[in-house]
Design an enzyme around this catalytic site. Structure first.
Site, PDB file in Angstrom:
ATOM      1  N   GLY A 165       0.779  -1.238   0.000  1.00 37.83           N
ATOM      2  CA  GLY A 165       0.000   0.000   0.000  1.00 37.83           C
ATOM      3  C   GLY A 165       0.806   1.280   0.000  1.00 37.83           C
ATOM      4  O   GLY A 165       0.235   2.370  -0.130  1.00 37.83           O
TER       5      GLY A 165
ATOM      6  N   TYR B 218       8.698 -11.798 -14.789  1.00 43.68           N
ATOM      7  CA  TYR B 218       7.609 -11.103 -14.113  1.00 43.68           C
ATOM      8  C   TYR B 218       6.267 -11.671 -14.551  1.00 43.68           C
ATOM      9  O   TYR B 218       5.387 -11.959 -13.723  1.00 43.68           O
ATOM     10  CB  TYR B 218       7.688  -9.607 -14.421  1.00 43.68           C
TER      11      TYR B 218
END
Length: 342
Positions: A8, A179
Site C-alpha cells: 500500500g 515477471y
C-alpha cells in the site's frame, strides 16, 4: 469493511489506499518498504490508515496483518521486466512464495475475499489476426529477426504479417518473461485457494499504468516513468524498436477505482478482469505526448530491443464495464498534462 492492503505504500498502492478511504473502508497496510522501490525509506506512518512494516513472505508479519480483517487487496510484488536472469529467484520468491504464504494465512484466519493485482503480461503477445488463418497466438520473437529490424511477429502457421487485435479475458495465457510468469503463478495459486476454501478471488489484469507518484530512476520502472525521468534531465526519451509497439495506457486513479470496486463486489470463486483505458496507443505516442507536455526534446527511436518485450498487447476491458459499471475517467491528454505537472 476492514481491509488489508499489501504493497500500500507503492505507486498504485497509494492511490488504492486513497480510494478505499474515500469510500469509507478501514484500512491496514502491510508493506516491506523494500529499498529498490522505496529509496527514501518510505513513510513512518500513513494518515488515516494503519501501517505495518513487514514482508508477506514472513508468516508472523502476515498473520499479524490479517488479524481482524474481512478482505485483502494484494498489490505487494516485484514488478518490471527484470534486468537479467539473476532476477528470477527474486520474482519467484517475492511474488509467488509471498502470495502462497498470504493465501495460507488467509485460510487459517478465514479471510475469504481477495483482490489480486495481476497484469496484462500474462497474455504474452496476445492475439493477432492473420489474413488466412484468422485469430492466432503469435509465437515468440527471435533475436535474428529483431536485430534486422523485423519487429512484427508473423503468423506462426504461414508467416504472414498480422493485424493487431484486442485481447479479452479468454485469450490464451502465455507469459514471456520472469515477471509475467510470476503474475500468472499468483493467479493459479489464488484459483487453487478459492477452490479449496470457497473464497472469492478477483484477479485484475492491469495494463500499462501511469500517473502521479510513478517510481523513477530504477531499472524496474515502467516506460512512462523512464521517459519522464529522461525529459526532466533535459534528455530525449529513447524509444525501443520502431516506436510502433501498441499498449493500453491507463491512469492510476482509474486502476485504483477498479481495484476497490473489485474488493467490494467479489463473489465466491475466481474471476479475471482486464483493466485498461480501451484506447490502444503506441509507445512512440506516449513518448511524444510526454515530450510535448514537458516541453522537452523529441523522442529518439533507437531500434534497440529487449528479448523479453512483447510487440503488441492491448486490452478489451468491456467485461469490467459491462458487469460492474466501471468506466475510466482520465483521458490520455489530461493524464499526460498531470504527469508533467507533478
Amino acid at each position: 469493511m476492514h481491509v488489508l492492503l499489501t504493497g500500500g505504500v507503492g505507486f498504485i498502492g497509494r492511490h488504492v489506499l486513497s480510494e478505499l478511504l474515500d469510500r469509507g473502508h478501514q484500512v491496514r497496510v502491510l508493506d516491506s518498504l523494500r529499498p529498490d522501490v522505496h529509496r527514501d525509506g518510505g513513510p513512518a506512518s500513513l494518515e488515516d490508515a494503519e501501517l505495518q512494516v513487514g514482508d508477506v513472505r514472513d508468516r508472523a508479519a502476515t498473520e499479524r496483518a490479517l488479524s481482524g480483517v474481512e478482505a485483502v487487496l494484494h498489490l505487494a510484488a516485484k514488478v518490471g521486466l527484470g534486468v537479467d536472469v539473476n532476477d528470477l529467484p527474486d520474482y519467484a520468491s517475492s511474488n509467488d512464495a509471498g502470495t502462497a504464504e498470504l493465501l495460507a494465512c488467509m485460510a487459517r484466519q478465514k479471510v475469504a475475499r481477495l483482490t489480486l493485482a495481476s497484469s496484462m503480461v500474462v497474455y504474452g503477445e496476445g492475439i493477432g489476426r492473420c489474413p488466412e488463418h484468422g485469430k492466432v497466438s503469435p509465437g515468440p520473437r527471435v533475436e535474428a529477426a529483431l536485430s534486422s529490424g523485423k519487429f512484427e511477429p508473423p503468423c506462426p502457421r504461414c508467416g504472414q504479417m498480422l493485424d493487431t487485435a484486442l485481447v479479452d479475458e479468454n485469450a490464451p495465457l502465455d507469459p514471456r518473461n520472469a515477471y509475467a510468469t510470476s503474475k500468472l503463478a499468483q493467479e493459479y495459486y489464488a484459483k487453487d485457494w478459492a477452490r479449496s476454501t470457497g473464497g472469492a478471488v478477483v484477479a485484475l489484469r492491469y495494463h500499462n499504468v501511469y500517473g502521479p507518484g510513478m517510481p523513477r530512476d530504477t531499472p524496474y520502472a515502467g516506460v512512462a516513468a523512464i521517459f519522464t525521468s529522461a525529459l526532466r534531465r533535459g534528455e530525449a526519451p529513447r524509444v525501443f524498436e520502431d516506436g510502433n509497439q501498441r499498449r493500453d495506457f491507463v491512469h492510476v486513479r482509474d486502476v485504483a477505482a477498479a481495484t476497490v470496486i473489485a474488493c467490494e463486489k467479489a463473489k465466491p470463486g475466481f474471476v479475471a478482469f482486464n483493466v485498461g483505458s480501451g484506447t490502444p496507443r503506441t509507445v512512440g505516442e506516449m513518448a511524444r505526448g510526454l515530450a510535448t507536455a514537458l516541453n522537452g526534446p523529441s523522442p529518439v527511436v533507437t531500434g534497440q530491443f529487449r528479448l523479453g518485450d512483447v510487440r503488441h498487447i492491448t486490452a478489451d476491458s468491456s467485461r469490467l464495464r459491462r458487469e460492474w459499471g466501471w468506466e475510466p475517467k482520465v483521458d490520455f491528454k489530461s493524464g499526460m498534462a498531470e504527469l508533467a505537472a507533478q
